[in-house]
Design a protein around this motif. Structure first.
Motif, PDB file in Angstrom:
ATOM      1  N   ASP A 164       0.856  -1.179   0.000  1.00 41.06           N
ATOM      2  CA  ASP A 164       0.000   0.000   0.000  1.00 41.06           C
ATOM      3  C   ASP A 164       0.894   1.232   0.000  1.00 41.06           C
ATOM      4  N   PRO A 165       0.647   2.207  -0.871  1.00 36.65           N
ATOM      5  CA  PRO A 165       1.575   3.337  -0.981  1.00 36.65           C
ATOM      6  C   PRO A 165       1.692   4.179   0.282  1.00 36.65           C
ATOM      7  N   ALA A 174       4.971  12.065  -3.437  1.00 36.01           N
ATOM      8  CA  ALA A 174       4.111  13.150  -2.965  1.00 36.01           C
ATOM      9  C   ALA A 174       3.904  13.074  -1.457  1.00 36.01           C
ATOM     10  N   LEU A 175       3.757  11.879  -0.929  1.00 35.80           N
ATOM     11  CA  LEU A 175       3.588  11.709   0.512  1.00 35.80           C
ATOM     12  C   LEU A 175       4.865  12.093   1.256  1.00 35.80           C
ATOM     13  N   TRP A 176       6.022  11.737   0.708  1.00 36.68           N
ATOM     14  CA  TRP A 176       7.282  12.154   1.338  1.00 36.68           C
ATOM     15  C   TRP A 176       7.396  13.680   1.322  1.00 36.68           C
ATOM     16  N   HIS A 199      -5.161  12.724  -4.089  1.00 38.70           N
ATOM     17  CA  HIS A 199      -4.839  11.899  -5.260  1.00 38.70           C
ATOM     18  C   HIS A 199      -6.019  10.992  -5.570  1.00 38.70           C
ATOM     19  N   HIS A 200      -6.509  11.061  -6.800  1.00 36.00           N
ATOM     20  CA  HIS A 200      -7.575  10.175  -7.261  1.00 36.00           C
ATOM     21  C   HIS A 200      -7.144   9.649  -8.633  1.00 36.00           C
ATOM     22  N   PHE A 255      -5.277   4.201  -7.205  1.00 35.87           N
ATOM     23  CA  PHE A 255      -5.271   4.626  -5.808  1.00 35.87           C
ATOM     24  C   PHE A 255      -6.085   5.902  -5.617  1.00 35.87           C
ATOM     25  N   ASP A 256      -6.769   5.961  -4.482  1.00 34.17           N
ATOM     26  CA  ASP A 256      -7.448   7.163  -4.027  1.00 34.17           C
ATOM     27  C   ASP A 256      -6.950   7.472  -2.628  1.00 34.17           C
ATOM     28  N   LEU A 257      -6.490   8.697  -2.423  1.00 36.12           N
ATOM     29  CA  LEU A 257      -5.924   9.045  -1.120  1.00 36.12           C
ATOM     30  C   LEU A 257      -6.029  10.534  -0.885  1.00 36.12           C
ATOM     31  N   GLU A 258      -6.404  10.896   0.331  1.00 34.75           N
ATOM     32  CA  GLU A 258      -6.359  12.283   0.774  1.00 34.75           C
ATOM     33  C   GLU A 258      -5.780  12.283   2.179  1.00 34.75           C
ATOM     34  N   GLY A 259      -4.643  12.932   2.359  1.00 37.25           N
ATOM     35  CA  GLY A 259      -3.998  12.955   3.661  1.00 37.25           C
ATOM     36  C   GLY A 259      -2.523  13.260   3.519  1.00 37.25           C
ATOM     37  N   ARG A 260      -1.806  13.140   4.612  1.00 39.64           N
ATOM     38  CA  ARG A 260      -0.371  13.398   4.578  1.00 39.64           C
ATOM     39  C   ARG A 260       0.324  12.556   5.634  1.00 39.64           C
TER      40      ARG A 260
END
Length: 442
Positions: free
Chosen positions: A104-105, A163-165, A176-177, A181-186
């Motif tokens: 998982d990314p 992007a997360l780093w 990110h959609h 992958f779909d993700l919102e957060g940090r």
């Protein structure tokens, strides 16, 4: 040999647990539980740092290896293993392999950045997409994703991890959609001493080389000939330029299967002795897997059939490494051996990766030739048996390279990213895009 270039060669060690040969475990230098003993791993790290090596590299796969041809059949998570090594070292880089297909990314980005912070900025991620059905089965899948889908997922995965780093530095959320992958957060992990982990990439397919040019900072390549290495070097460096990067931003380090002795005869005798302790069908099994053809069906005393060497590759069914297969076939076309001759010679000259059996002085000659010819930025060395050959590398090979002006006398930096930058005549990371100075990359 080409005109001398500035900078120094990079050296890594591919830690295939005990060595790249399956019979490496049959040594009185090792005890039964060495692969799971923290003291063994700490000793490997201390030896690498004694030789001021740039990095140690650990492969991984979510499946047990096949001991018939795989020396790395015991696999522990690289980040856990390197945590033991990190305690025994302070400067050598620590490269951990992790798949974009079975991770998982967000979790991987958090784990690797945490590892980077805890090691003082010495971590790297070796990005692989995984290709074997056995690994897929362990995750409840009948088959691994097709090559195109794996690289598409891997590319999106890499962008998201980066992007997360970056979010750890800025404090901004990632939104990110994408297709996979779909993700919102940090991340709530702080940036490391080197900012974020270095990214290595090990794929030899066209998709892998393009990904390396776009996001890779190091490439673990498979090269059997200098001519093939020169072509690959130019291709990946040009890919980097095409993506607006400097060619210095990505370092090329082919693997090199290695046996060192006080004479070439002694080195070859050692290769034979360790090979002969292993399964008699080792070479046939490995080569069959590497080229996607049952080598036992070929006539041993005949050349490889032209129809095999020239047949188009069906990438939808081939599960091996395209880079390995290309380098093997290139070497066979050049030297035109019989099947028996090739199987015998690969003991000394390599299989998918190049090979070397000789003295430290002779190996220094090869490194010097390939480096100054512009075929490599360094080598990722793979000793036949790690525990004693790593001592020879640190205590005999490295001093020869230093005497020739090819290698530093002590660490100049404390982070892995710093080691990579220091090897260049001009640091590549962070350089303004478009300032490549080498004519072939203009």
């Amino acid at each position: 040999m080409s005109e001398r270039r500035e900078g120094h060669v990079l050296l890594g060690i591919n830690v295939l647990t005990l060595g790249y040969l399956p019979a490496a475990w049959q040594s009185n230098l090792l005890h039964t539980h060495a692969p799971t003993d923290p003291d063994y791993w700490r000793r490997i790290g201390a030896l690498a740092e004694r030789g001021t090596l740039d990095a140690i590299f650990l492969a991984d796969g979510p499946i047990l290896g096949n001991p018939s041809y795989d020396a790395n059949n015991t696999r522990l998570d690289p980040t856990i293993i390197w945590s033991h090594v990190a305690r025994a070292t302070s400067q050598v880089g620590l490269i951990a392999t992790a798949s974009t297909t079975f991770n998982d990314p967000f979790e991987l980005a958090e784990r690797l950045l945490s590892f980077d912070v805890s090691t003082g900025g010495r971590a790297a991620w070796n990005l692989v997409t995984s290709r074997d059905t056995g690994s897929a089965n362990n995750f409840g899948l009948d088959e691994v994703l097709g090559r195109g889908d794996r690289y598409e997922r891997g590319s999106e995965f890499a962008d998201l991890v980066i992007a997360l780093w970056e979010s750890a530095r800025t404090g901004d959320d990632v939104v990110h959609h994408g297709r996979h992958f779909d993700l919102e957060g940090r991340l709530h992990v702080p940036p490391s001493e080197q900012g974020r982990p270095v990214i290595f990439q090990a794929g030899g397919s066209p998709q892998g080389r393009a990904l390396a040019g776009r996001v890779g900072e190091g490439v673990f390549a498979a090269e059997l000939t200098k001519e093939g290495a020169l072509q690959h070097y130019r291709e990946v460096k040009q890919n980097a330029v095409d993506f607006g990067r400097s060619p210095d931003a990505v370092k090329i380090l082919p693997g090199l299967l290695l046996t060192l002795g006080s004479t070439e005869e002694e080195a070859r005798r050692r290769v034979d002795e360790i090979h002969d302790l292993g399964p008699s069908a080792y070479s046939v099994l490995w080569l069959s897997q590497a080229i996607g053809h049952d080598v036992s069906t070929l006539e041993l005393d005949e050349p490889f059939p032209a129809e095999l060497l020239e047949a188009p590759l069906d990438v939808s069914t081939f599960r091996g490494s395209i880079g390995f297969r290309q380098s093997i076939f290139e070497r066979i076309r050049q030297s035109k051996p019989t099947v028996r001759e090739y199987l015998r010679e690969t003991r000394y000259t390599g299989s998918g990766h190049g090979g070397f059996a000789g003295t430290p002085e002779q190996l220094a000659d090869k490194i010097e030739d390939w480096f100054y010819s512009g075929a490599i930025d360094g080598f990722n060395l793979q000793p036949d048996r790690l525990i004693d050959q790593l001592e020879v590398i640190a205590d005999e090979l490295v001093p020869i390279l230093r005497a020739r002006g090819l290698y530093r006398h002590e660490y100049e930096t404390d982070t892995l990213r710093g080691h990579l930058q220091a090897s260049s005549p001009t640091p590549g990371f962070g350089r303004t895009p478009g300032l490549a100075t080498a004519p072939e990359f203009a």
